[in-house]
Design an enzyme around this catalytic site. Structure first.
Site, PDB file in Angstrom:
ATOM      1  N   LYS A   8       0.776  -9.295   3.685  1.00  0.00           N
ATOM      2  CA  LYS A   8       0.572  -9.778   5.227  1.00  0.00           C
ATOM      3  C   LYS A   8      -0.211 -10.921   5.052  1.00  0.00           C
ATOM      4  O   LYS A   8       0.032 -12.031   5.717  1.00  0.00           O
ATOM      5  CB  LYS A   8      -0.103  -8.513   5.923  1.00  0.00           C
ATOM      6  N   ARG A  31      -4.413  -8.621  -7.713  1.00  0.00           N
ATOM      7  CA  ARG A  31      -4.695  -9.611  -6.692  1.00  0.00           C
ATOM      8  C   ARG A  31      -6.146 -10.156  -7.009  1.00  0.00           C
ATOM      9  O   ARG A  31      -7.034  -9.442  -7.201  1.00  0.00           O
ATOM     10  CB  ARG A  31      -4.770  -9.117  -5.370  1.00  0.00           C
ATOM     11  N   ARG A  62      -5.275   4.430   0.067  1.00  0.00           N
ATOM     12  CA  ARG A  62      -4.989   3.518   1.280  1.00  0.00           C
ATOM     13  C   ARG A  62      -3.552   3.638   1.635  1.00  0.00           C
ATOM     14  O   ARG A  62      -3.186   3.516   2.886  1.00  0.00           O
ATOM     15  CB  ARG A  62      -5.257   2.050   0.940  1.00  0.00           C
ATOM     16  N   ARG A  81     -11.466  -7.699  -4.746  1.00  0.00           N
ATOM     17  CA  ARG A  81     -12.092  -6.951  -3.650  1.00  0.00           C
ATOM     18  C   ARG A  81     -12.325  -5.663  -4.184  1.00  0.00           C
ATOM     19  O   ARG A  81     -11.729  -5.051  -5.077  1.00  0.00           O
ATOM     20  CB  ARG A  81     -10.731  -6.743  -2.629  1.00  0.00           C
ATOM     21  N   ARG A  99      -3.455   0.108  13.572  1.00  0.00           N
ATOM     22  CA  ARG A  99      -2.910   0.894  12.355  1.00  0.00           C
ATOM     23  C   ARG A  99      -3.096   2.146  13.002  1.00  0.00           C
ATOM     24  O   ARG A  99      -2.732   3.247  12.156  1.00  0.00           O
ATOM     25  CB  ARG A  99      -3.930   0.878  11.482  1.00  0.00           C
TER      26      ARG A  99
HETATM   27  P1  AP5 Z   1      -1.638  -9.920   0.211  1.00  0.00           P
HETATM   28  O1  AP5 Z   1      -0.802 -10.773   1.029  1.00  0.00           O
HETATM   29  O2  AP5 Z   1      -2.958  -9.831   0.089  1.00  0.00           O
HETATM   30  O3  AP5 Z   1      -1.149  -8.289   0.848  1.00  0.00           O
HETATM   31  P2  AP5 Z   1      -1.921  -7.817   2.410  1.00  0.00           P
HETATM   32  O4  AP5 Z   1      -0.584  -7.105   2.670  1.00  0.00           O
HETATM   33  O5  AP5 Z   1      -2.582  -8.727   2.985  1.00  0.00           O
HETATM   34  O6  AP5 Z   1      -2.757  -6.485   1.362  1.00  0.00           O
HETATM   35  P3  AP5 Z   1      -4.096  -5.927   2.077  1.00  0.00           P
HETATM   36  O7  AP5 Z   1      -4.580  -5.201   0.529  1.00  0.00           O
HETATM   37  O8  AP5 Z   1      -5.094  -6.870   2.580  1.00  0.00           O
HETATM   38  O9  AP5 Z   1      -3.873  -4.964   3.014  1.00  0.00           O
HETATM   39  P4  AP5 Z   1      -4.492  -3.839   3.503  1.00  0.00           P
HETATM   40  O10 AP5 Z   1      -3.947  -3.458   4.832  1.00  0.00           O
HETATM   41  O11 AP5 Z   1      -4.666  -2.638   2.295  1.00  0.00           O
HETATM   42  O12 AP5 Z   1      -6.040  -4.302   3.518  1.00  0.00           O
HETATM   43  P5  AP5 Z   1      -6.953  -4.662   4.535  1.00  0.00           P
HETATM   44  O13 AP5 Z   1      -7.766  -5.904   4.081  1.00  0.00           O
HETATM   45  O14 AP5 Z   1      -6.089  -5.085   5.824  1.00  0.00           O
HETATM   46  O15 AP5 Z   1      -0.808  -9.587  -1.067  1.00  0.00           O
HETATM   47  C1  AP5 Z   1      -1.190  -8.815  -2.209  1.00  0.00           C
HETATM   48  C2  AP5 Z   1      -1.105  -9.410  -3.654  1.00  0.00           C
HETATM   49  O16 AP5 Z   1       0.357  -9.266  -3.704  1.00  0.00           O
HETATM   50  C3  AP5 Z   1      -1.641 -10.563  -3.671  1.00  0.00           C
HETATM   51  O17 AP5 Z   1      -2.026 -11.080  -5.063  1.00  0.00           O
HETATM   52  C4  AP5 Z   1      -0.373 -11.743  -3.550  1.00  0.00           C
HETATM   53  O18 AP5 Z   1      -0.387 -12.963  -4.450  1.00  0.00           O
HETATM   54  C5  AP5 Z   1       0.795 -10.968  -4.043  1.00  0.00           C
HETATM   55  N1  AP5 Z   1       2.047 -11.009  -3.092  1.00  0.00           N
HETATM   56  C6  AP5 Z   1       2.339 -11.296  -1.917  1.00  0.00           C
HETATM   57  N2  AP5 Z   1       3.378 -11.483  -1.530  1.00  0.00           N
HETATM   58  C7  AP5 Z   1       4.236 -11.323  -2.755  1.00  0.00           C
HETATM   59  C8  AP5 Z   1       5.556 -11.587  -2.917  1.00  0.00           C
HETATM   60  N3  AP5 Z   1       6.484 -11.608  -1.886  1.00  0.00           N
HETATM   61  N4  AP5 Z   1       5.833 -11.613  -4.125  1.00  0.00           N
HETATM   62  C9  AP5 Z   1       5.215 -11.370  -5.126  1.00  0.00           C
HETATM   63  N5  AP5 Z   1       3.819 -11.118  -4.981  1.00  0.00           N
HETATM   64  C10 AP5 Z   1       3.285 -11.189  -3.680  1.00  0.00           C
HETATM   65  O19 AP5 Z   1      -7.923  -3.423   5.062  1.00  0.00           O
HETATM   66  C11 AP5 Z   1      -8.726  -2.953   4.257  1.00  0.00           C
HETATM   67  C12 AP5 Z   1      -9.447  -1.676   4.863  1.00  0.00           C
HETATM   68  O20 AP5 Z   1      -9.942  -2.178   5.831  1.00  0.00           O
HETATM   69  C13 AP5 Z   1      -8.359  -0.455   5.070  1.00  0.00           C
HETATM   70  O21 AP5 Z   1      -8.073   0.215   3.921  1.00  0.00           O
HETATM   71  C14 AP5 Z   1      -9.287   0.068   6.194  1.00  0.00           C
HETATM   72  O22 AP5 Z   1     -10.263   0.718   5.603  1.00  0.00           O
HETATM   73  C15 AP5 Z   1      -9.957  -1.057   6.814  1.00  0.00           C
HETATM   74  N6  AP5 Z   1      -9.327  -1.442   7.977  1.00  0.00           N
HETATM   75  C16 AP5 Z   1      -8.512  -2.680   7.987  1.00  0.00           C
HETATM   76  N7  AP5 Z   1      -7.710  -2.451   9.227  1.00  0.00           N
HETATM   77  C17 AP5 Z   1      -8.075  -1.504   9.965  1.00  0.00           C
HETATM   78  C18 AP5 Z   1      -7.897  -0.957  11.162  1.00  0.00           C
HETATM   79  N8  AP5 Z   1      -7.075  -1.832  12.188  1.00  0.00           N
HETATM   80  N9  AP5 Z   1      -8.211   0.232  11.498  1.00  0.00           N
HETATM   81  C19 AP5 Z   1      -9.065   0.907  10.783  1.00  0.00           C
HETATM   82  N10 AP5 Z   1      -9.502   0.403   9.788  1.00  0.00           N
HETATM   83  C20 AP5 Z   1      -9.098  -0.741   9.192  1.00  0.00           C
END
Ligand code: AP5
Length: 295
Positions: free
Chosen positions: A89, A200, A240, A229, A165
């Site tokens: 994402k 990552r 997660r 992170r 979510r």
């Molecule tokens: P990356 O682009 O960083 O992936 P991402 O989908 O953004 O992953 P996140 O881990 O940030 O998502 P998440 O939903 O778990 O975390 P968030 O911060 O939202 O890519 C990942 C890796 O893959 C990178 O190294 C990249 O280089 C590589 N990559 C990407 N695309 C690629 C490709 N095509 N091919 C190869 N490699 C690739 O949430 C964190 C926490 O916050 C949650 O667990 C929850 O506790 C809380 N939270 C967040 N949002 C909410 C909500 N709405 N409600 C309640 N709690 C929430």
């Protein structure tokens, strides 16, 4: 459509800089910088070229003003992007915002900012984030709503990442009057996700996302400052993923009619090309005269 007589129509149509202006002329193509930005001047001497460029700039400025005022009457893009942890994402959001100039609002980033600031919300949020659980709606919903309501989001349009979510978050957003145009879902098999999370790394200076194998840093200086992170461990990503799997269907069912599913396991440029095409189609539909959008 306003047009400059000194530019090829292909030049004007090929570089949309504003999501709502498929024929935006704000960026005047500089022949010194881009061989593909072909200018169709009638003669070649330098003086003629300069005066043609001057006339073209003037016409362009007038056209820009007209288009800018037309753009204001159009609704900016409102996009949601969703997917499992590490489905890409954030990586796609970097690419989307650099082309479409939307305001990127990531629920995870807003929460991590609160954690880093040591606020009461941040302290509470961290407890849930460490367990891979959803942070309670009382914290997340207003945080996202406030960011969506800022003038830049309203004017430029937004790209909402990692929200909603749960069905309660989706309902809350709708009740505040935020309705997306498109819901992008990145689909990636589970076995790839763990590998992506563990490798990552983040650049605290530029905010760019790297992967030690798939997207390594460009030089030693960047490599030395990369951070990880606190929830990017194999153990935590499994939690997660569990949370994601429990909630994804209920969210999807609320956006079924505007959902585009994209295979997120492909190389990031290929994934972006698919998203780019969906966004271009959407822009054409939004800009089509009333009664022709479905054609
Ligand atoms: P990356 O682009 O960083 O992936 P991402 O989908 O953004 O992953 P996140 O881990 O940030 O998502 P998440 O939903 O778990 O975390 P968030 O911060 O939202 O890519 C990942 C890796 O893959 C990178 O190294 C990249 O280089 C590589 N990559 C990407 N695309 C690629 C490709 N095509 N091919 C190869 N490699 C690739 O949430 C964190 C926490 O916050 C949650 O667990 C929850 O506790 C809380 N939270 C967040 N949002 C909410 C909500 N709405 N409600 C309640 N709690 C929430």
């Amino acid at each position: 459509m306003a047009s400059c007589p000194y530019l090829n129509s292909s030049t004007m149509l090929s570089k949309p800089k504003h999501p709502n202006a498929s024929f935006c002329l704000h960026e005047f193509p500089n022949p010194q910088h881009s061989s593909s930005s072909s200018l169709s001047f009638s003669a070649s001497p330098v003086a003629t070229v300069s005066s043609a460029r001057r006339r073209c700039r003037q016409t362009n400025r007038r056209s820009s003003l007209i288009l800018a005022s037309m753009d204001k009457s159009r609704e900016p893009l409102k996009i949601m992007i969703s997917g499992a942890p590490a489905s890409g994402k954030g990586t796609q959001c970097e690419l989307i915002t650099s082309k479409y100039d939307l305001v990127h609002i990531a629920a995870g980033d807003l929460l991590r900012a609160e954690v880093a600031a040591g606020s009461a919300n941040g302290k509470q949020a961290k407890e849930y984030m460490e367990k891979g659980q959803l942070v309670p709606d009382e914290i997340v919903v207003m945080m996202v709503k406030d960011r969506l309501s800022q003038p830049d989001s309203t004017e430029k349009g937004w790209l909402l990442d990692g929200y909603p979510r749960s069905s309660s978050q989706a309902t809350a957003l709708q009740s505040f009057g935020f309705h997306p145009d498109l819901f992008i879902l990145l689909e990636v098999p589970q076995e790839i996700l763990v590998d992506r999370v563990v490798g990552r790394r983040l650049d605290p200076v530029t905010g760019r996302i790297y992967h030690l194998t798939y997207s390594p840093p460009e030089n030693e200086e960047i490599a030395a400052r990369l951070t990880q992170r606190f929830d990017d461990t194999e153990e935590k990503v499994k939690l997660r993923l569990q949370t994601h799997n429990q909630n994804v269907e209920s969210v999807l069912s609320m956006f079924e009619d505007i959902t585009v599913k994209v295979d997120g396991s492909l190389p990031k440029e290929v994934v972006f090309a698919k998203i780019d095409s969906a966004l271009s189609n959407l822009i054409h539909q939004k800009n089509a005269p009333i009664g022709t959008a479905a054609a």
